[in-house]
Design an enzyme around this catalytic site. Structure first.
Site, PDB file in Angstrom:
ATOM      1  N   MET A  91       0.809  -1.226   0.000  1.00  0.00           N
ATOM      2  CA  MET A  91       0.000   0.000   0.000  1.00  0.00           C
ATOM      3  C   MET A  91       0.846   1.281   0.000  1.00  0.00           C
ATOM      4  SD  MET A  91      -2.795  -1.470  -0.296  1.00  0.00           S
ATOM      5  CE  MET A  91      -4.050  -0.213  -0.104  1.00  0.00           C
ATOM      6  N   LEU A  94       5.171   3.905  -5.455  1.00  0.00           N
ATOM      7  CA  LEU A  94       6.607   3.756  -5.707  1.00  0.00           C
ATOM      8  C   LEU A  94       7.148   4.965  -6.463  1.00  0.00           C
ATOM      9  CD1 LEU A  94       6.461   0.009  -6.748  1.00  0.00           C
ATOM     10  CD2 LEU A  94       7.361   0.937  -4.593  1.00  0.00           C
ATOM     11  N   HIS A 110      -4.516  -5.475  -9.086  1.00  0.00           N
ATOM     12  CA  HIS A 110      -5.489  -4.479  -8.620  1.00  0.00           C
ATOM     13  C   HIS A 110      -6.889  -5.101  -8.659  1.00  0.00           C
ATOM     14  CE1 HIS A 110      -7.181  -0.607  -7.760  1.00  0.00           C
ATOM     15  NE2 HIS A 110      -8.071  -0.822  -8.706  1.00  0.00           N
TER      16      HIS A 110
HETATM   17  C1  GRF Z   1      -5.811  -7.507  -3.095  1.00  0.00           C
HETATM   18  O1  GRF Z   1      -7.165  -7.189  -3.207  1.00  0.00           O
HETATM   19  C2  GRF Z   1      -5.029  -6.877  -4.216  1.00  0.00           C
HETATM   20  O2  GRF Z   1      -5.748  -6.810  -5.403  1.00  0.00           O
HETATM   21  C3  GRF Z   1      -4.758  -5.501  -3.700  1.00  0.00           C
HETATM   22  O3  GRF Z   1      -4.518  -5.678  -2.331  1.00  0.00           O
HETATM   23  C4  GRF Z   1      -5.173  -6.848  -1.880  1.00  0.00           C
HETATM   24  C5  GRF Z   1      -4.136  -7.730  -1.249  1.00  0.00           C
HETATM   25  O4  GRF Z   1      -4.721  -8.843  -0.636  1.00  0.00           O
HETATM   26  N1  GRF Z   1      -3.671  -4.895  -4.415  1.00  0.00           N
HETATM   27  P1  GRF Z   1      -3.788  -9.952  -0.003  1.00  0.00           P
HETATM   28  O5  GRF Z   1      -2.899  -9.239   1.020  1.00  0.00           O
HETATM   29  O6  GRF Z   1      -3.001 -10.583  -1.087  1.00  0.00           O
HETATM   30  O7  GRF Z   1      -4.729 -10.904   0.669  1.00  0.00           O
END
Ligand code: GRF
Length: 226
Positions: A91, A94, A110
C-alpha cells in the site's frame, strides 16, 4: 532457471500464499528471495515464515521521504538477489527511481477492471457505483498509480446487494488464479511490451474468441432469444 522474485506486501498476503502454493506445486518457475513488508504486523510475513522464506520489514515511517525509503527497498531487494518485484497488496506508491531500478520487471494486482476504479478502494467503489461486471487486473508498474500496461484481467459479476466485502471476496478468488499465471508468463519470458500493449507470445487463442463469438460474461444473463 527460476525467476528470482521479491514479494512486497502490507497486509494479509493471500496473494503471496497463492504464489507460494503454485511454486510448491511445481507450476510456477519462480523463487521467492524476499518477502518485504512496510508493516511489521502484516500477516503475510507469518505466511512467509511458515514456508521458511526470507522476510524483511522496512517501515516507511523510519525514513525522511519516499526516495530514501525506496532506496532502502531497492538495496534490500538487490541484496536478496531478486530480479523482479511482485506487488501483492503493497500500500505504498513507488517513486520513479524504484520503477526505473526494476524496469519492466514490476507487476501489481489491482482488484478492479482498470482503468476503472484505481486506488485503494476499488471494490467498494465499484459495488456502490452499481457496476454489473468488475474483476481484477495484473499490470506492469509504471510511474503512475494503477496505470501500467495490462497483462491479464478477469471479470466477475457484481450484484445490487453487493458491498465491497462480498464483491471483493469474489474478485480475490480470481486474483489468486491470474496472478501466479501472470508471474509464470513473466518468468518464462513470454510477455512482450509494445507501448501500452502486452503481447503474450505463443498464446493459443482460439479463432472463435478473436471474432467475439466465444464465451463471454454478461450479467444479468440474457434471456432466451437475445
Ligand atoms: C488484493 O485485493 C489486491 O488486489 C490488492 O490488495 C489486496 C491484497 O490482498 N492490491 P492480499 O494481502 O493478497 O490478501
Amino acid at each position: 532457471m527460476a525467476l528470482p522474485i521479491a514479494v512486497l506486501l502490507s497486509g494479509s498476503g493471500s496473494n503471496l500464499q497463492a504464489i507460494i502454493d503454485k511454486i510448491e506445486a511445481g507450476g510456477l518457475d519462480a523463487e521467492i528471495k524476499l518477502v518485504l513488508s512496510n508493516k511489521a504486523e502484516a500477516f503475510g510475513l507469518a505466511r512467509a515464515k511458515k514456508h521458511d522464506l526470507p522476510t524483511a520489514v522496512l517501515s516507511h515511517k523510519d525514513f525522511p521521504d519516499r526516495d530514501a525509503f525506496d532506496a532502502a527497498m531497492i538495496e534490500a531487494i538487490r541484496a536478496a538477489g531478486a530480479a523482479a518485484v511482485i506487488l501483492a497488496g503493497f500500500m505504498r506508491i513507488l517513486s520513479p527511481a524504484f520503477v526505473a531500478a526494476f524496469a519492466n520487471k514490476i507487476l501489481n494486482i489491482h482488484p478492479a477492471l482498470l482503468p476503472s476504479f484505481p486506488g485503494a478502494h476499488g471494490q467498494p467503489e465499484a459495488a456502490n457505483y452499481g457496476i454489473k461486471l468488475s474483476g481484477c487486473t495484473v499490470h506492469f508498474v509504471d510511474e503512475k498509480m494503477d496505470h501500467g500496461p495490462i497483462v491479464i484481467q478477469a471479470a466477475v459479476p457484481a450484484f445490487p446487494d453487493d458491498d465491497g466485502d462480498t464483491l471483493g471476496k469474489r474478485i480475490l478468488r480470481l486474483e489468486h488464479r491470474i496472478y501466479p499465471q501472470a508471474i509464470q508468463w513473466l518468468a518464462t519470458g513470454r510477455l512482450k511490451l509494445e507501448g501500452r500493449k502486452v503481447r503474450l507470445s505463443d498464446a493459443d487463442l482460439p479463432q472463435a474468441d478473436m471474432s467475439g463469438a466465444g464465451p463471454c460474461l454478461i450479467n444479468p444473463a440474457l434471456e432466451q432469444g437475445f
